[in-house]
Write an enzyme that holds these catalytic residues in place. Structure first.
Site, PDB file in Angstrom:
ATOM      1  N   ASP A 344       0.839  -1.184   0.000  1.00 34.14           N
ATOM      2  CA  ASP A 344       0.000   0.000   0.000  1.00 34.14           C
ATOM      3  C   ASP A 344       0.886   1.250   0.000  1.00 34.14           C
ATOM      4  O   ASP A 344       1.871   1.319   0.746  1.00 34.14           O
ATOM      5  CB  ASP A 344      -0.886  -0.025   1.252  1.00 34.14           C
ATOM      6  N   GLU A 379       1.422  -0.333  -5.096  1.00 31.60           N
ATOM      7  CA  GLU A 379       0.554   0.793  -5.379  1.00 31.60           C
ATOM      8  C   GLU A 379       1.522   1.960  -5.556  1.00 31.60           C
ATOM      9  O   GLU A 379       2.063   2.471  -4.569  1.00 31.60           O
ATOM     10  CB  GLU A 379      -0.417   1.053  -4.214  1.00 31.60           C
TER      11      GLU A 379
END
Length: 662
Positions: A344, A379
């Site tokens: 993330d 990401e």
């Protein structure tokens, strides 16, 4: 009863059962460069606290070994030292800190009342050990037998992103006592569904132990998504069935083992960009109270760089934080047999402080025999300067391609973008990824993810409806490139329904048949809705839980068919190199190879894509019927397509992507 006490070993960090001189005990080790003293605090079953002064050893690691201590005992740390806020150094021995290496945790931090919040206030002398979360000493005795991961190549990989609880909480085919749990994910009903769907890898939203933010607790909400890291080594017990003879860890291990046996890989979504300590106005739970200045990126005034948007940013250029993350990845692979990780806000882990695709963590992964062959997904952004790094991660990383998401949404839903842009995205965004040793699979092609609208809502709502989040609908993305086709919300109006169905199929087929690695958000294959909420991070309820009784069976059948077609196209399922003319040909509506004029025209009405000289995709995004002349040969249409032939031309009545084979 606690026996002999002595200095311990500096590795491994955390609590580990260790034998010294033939005597069994537990070794405790924790890092702190700036503390003057660290106390180990053990808690008996009655809750009584026992404190022991730890010994500072090499590399600022404090240790202690205690004989007679066994698995199951709870513990924490108290850090003493001079606080120097201008340098980002904060200590308060009245507050119990959670071990950064905790393998299991007892208790969730609760701030629902002012009295509870006061106990976690780092600025007072109130002792909070009665309310603070505590680590639990664990012992690993799981029998993996002959567990073997499927080890799909990237070209064979089809990712299914899901939330462990939301996936099964409302599934009537799952026994009530298992719904929402790890065990439900490997229940025969779940396995049968996933096999029929045809995906190969489950990307699980965070299953590591996380905390609920203060503002959510005060609103009676919780962090459903789980991106608020507290104990990254510990399996979160929120998704544990609680069955006798199991623990959260053992249940998750059995789930991974069963998923492997059924032919699925398991990829974990991990959060190493920030922690639940958040900013200085929030409760201090772990890293900040142990050695804040080493774990986080700080300004010259000792304040946080908030590149995550969540209050702080982890600093992996510091050796201890780097080791912490590296050790955690190894732990999940070694102890839980996971097959990969999705990071993330991954730009933060590569910051030094500018992003560096050769950052230490990337080098460590590539050089580690245990880790190097796993799957890694980034990401590729954060909110700091220079934060958008799509295409710039190491060669072994795949990356969420938001350019694919946005450009394909605009192409199908707003009739924006020409054929050239469509071809770029459909060809794994070669202009972004085709460099060094990057391969087409580096492009994770998706239309929707957990963050944003579901596919159904993308085509049903023109505006976000996040009122239930308690932020007056200010949260969530405002630019979604969505289209409700003239009516806000659900409708039975035939023409609107027809347009929405056509758009859903076109978007699904585009993502699943493009070069690269496709990712499907759980529930999108049959029309799951979140009632227009495009930021449902705090909705642990029927808004987010997949409603298995409300399936669009036609859309589900179509999704399954497209996935099976992908597996039959050699250019997509076998080759992870760049396309050449043997793999793909771009044709105009007359079935002829595109020329310069065709490309300049942009395929405004339609065009064709020939894959492996066997599969033909007709693209019509004109908003009206179009005539296509197919290449020579006998072509068959897959079911559920509205096409009419007059013997020479194929008439396509609706906007969409149509599939033929020979």
């Amino acid at each position: 009863m606690i026996g002999r006490v002595r200095s311990g070993m500096t590795q491994p960090l955390g609590a580990s059962i260790a034998e010294i001189d033939g005597v069994s005990g537990v070794n405790f080790a924790v890092f702190s460069e700036h503390a003057a003293l660290i106390e180990l605090c053990l808690f008996s079953y009655s809750g009584k606290e026992h404190r022991f002064k730890m010994v500072k050893g090499q590399d600022h690691i404090w240790t202690l070994w205690l004989a007679g201590v066994e698995a199951g005992i709870k513990y924490g740390f108290r850090a003493h030292g001079a606080s120097k806020p201008h340098l980002g150094i904060h200590f308060n021995p009245h507050k119990l800190m959670l071990d950064p290496y905790a393998k299991a945790v007892d208790g969730k931090p609760s701030y629902q009342t002012d009295q509870q919040l006061m106990m976690f206030d780092f600025g007072n002398d109130l002792d909070n050990h009665a309310l603070a979360p505590k680590a639990i000493v664990t012992a690993d005795d799981f029998d993996w037998q002959d567990d073997q991961a499927p080890n799909y190549s990237w070209a064979q990989t089809i990712i299914y992103e899901l939330h462990v609880k939301g996936f099964s909480q409302l599934n009537p085919a799952i026994p009530p006592q298992l719904r929402g749990s790890y065990a439900a994910l490997s229940h025969p009903a779940s396995l049968d569904y996933l096999k029929q769907l045809g995906v190969t890898a489950l990307e699980l939203m965070p299953v590591a132990f996380h905390a609920d933010e203060l503002h959510l607790q005060r609103r009676g909400l919780s962090n459903y998504w789980g991106y608020n890291l507290l104990a990254p080594f510990a399996v979160d017990n929120r998704y544990w069935s609680g069955r006798a003879g199991t623990t959260p860890a053992s249940e998750f291990k059995q789930t991974v083992k069963t998923l492997h046996q059924a032919g699925f890989e398991v990829i974990l979504d991990v959060v190493f960009n920030h922690t639940a300590d958040s900013d200085l106005s929030q409760p201090t739970l772990s890293l900040r109270g142990l050695d804040n200045a080493n774990y986080y990126w700080l300004t010259e005034n000792g304040e946080y760089h908030n590149w995550s948007g969540c209050g702080n940013a982890l600093n992996l250029s510091n050796g201890n934080t780097l080791q912490w993350v590296h050790d955690c990845l190894r732990y999940w692979v070694q102890e839980f047999h996971v097959d990969g990780f999705r990071f993330d806000l991954a730009t933060i882990i590569g910051r030094e402080p500018h992003f560096n695709r050769h950052a230490q963590i990337f080098q460590r992964i590539a050089a580690d025999p245990l880790l190097k062959d796993k799957k890694y997904i980034a990401e590729p952004w954060d909110i700091g300067w220079g934060g958008y790094q799509l295409g710039n991660f190491p060669d072994y990383f795949a990356e969420w391609n938001d350019r694919f998401r946005d450009d394909m949404r605009r192409f199908w839903l707003h009739y924006q973008g020409n054929m050239g842009l469509f071809a770029q995205r459909f060809s794994a965004s070669a202009a972004i990824f085709q460099h060094d040793q990057k391969r087409p699979s580096a492009s994770i092609n998706y239309i929707c993810s957990h963050d944003g609208f579901t596919l159904h809502d993308l085509l049903t709502y023109q505006h976000k409806h996040n009122q239930a989040n308690g932020e007056d609908n200010r949260d969530g993305h405002g630019e979604n490139y969505n289209n409700n086709f003239g009516i806000e919300g659900e409708t039975e109006q035939p023409e609107v329904t027809r347009q929405r169905h056509a758009a859903a199929r076109a978007l699904l087929a585009t993502a699943l048949l493009a070069k690269g690695t496709p990712m499907l958000l759980a529930g999108d294959e049959f029309g799951h809705s979140q009632r227009g909420n495009n930021n449902a991070y705090c909705q642990d309820n029927e808004i987010t839980w997949i409603d298995w009784t409300q399936q669009d069976q036609q859309l589900l059948a179509y999704s399954r068919a497209i996935i099976q077609i992908r597996k039959q196209i050699t250019a997509l399922s076998v080759h992870d190199d760049w396309w050449n003319e043997d793999h793909v040909q771009w044709l105009n509506q007359q079935g002829q190879a595109m020329n310069i004029a065709d490309w300049e025209d942009g395929g405004s009405a339609g065009f064709q894509i020939l894959l492996d000289k066997q599969w033909l995709l007709l693209v019509n995004r004109s908003g009206s019927g179009q005539d296509f002349q197919l290449p020579q040969g006998e072509w068959n249409s897959i079911p559920q397509q509205d096409v009419v032939s007059d013997g020479k031309y194929l008439k396509v009545e609706k906007t969409g992507l149509y599939i033929f084979y020979r």
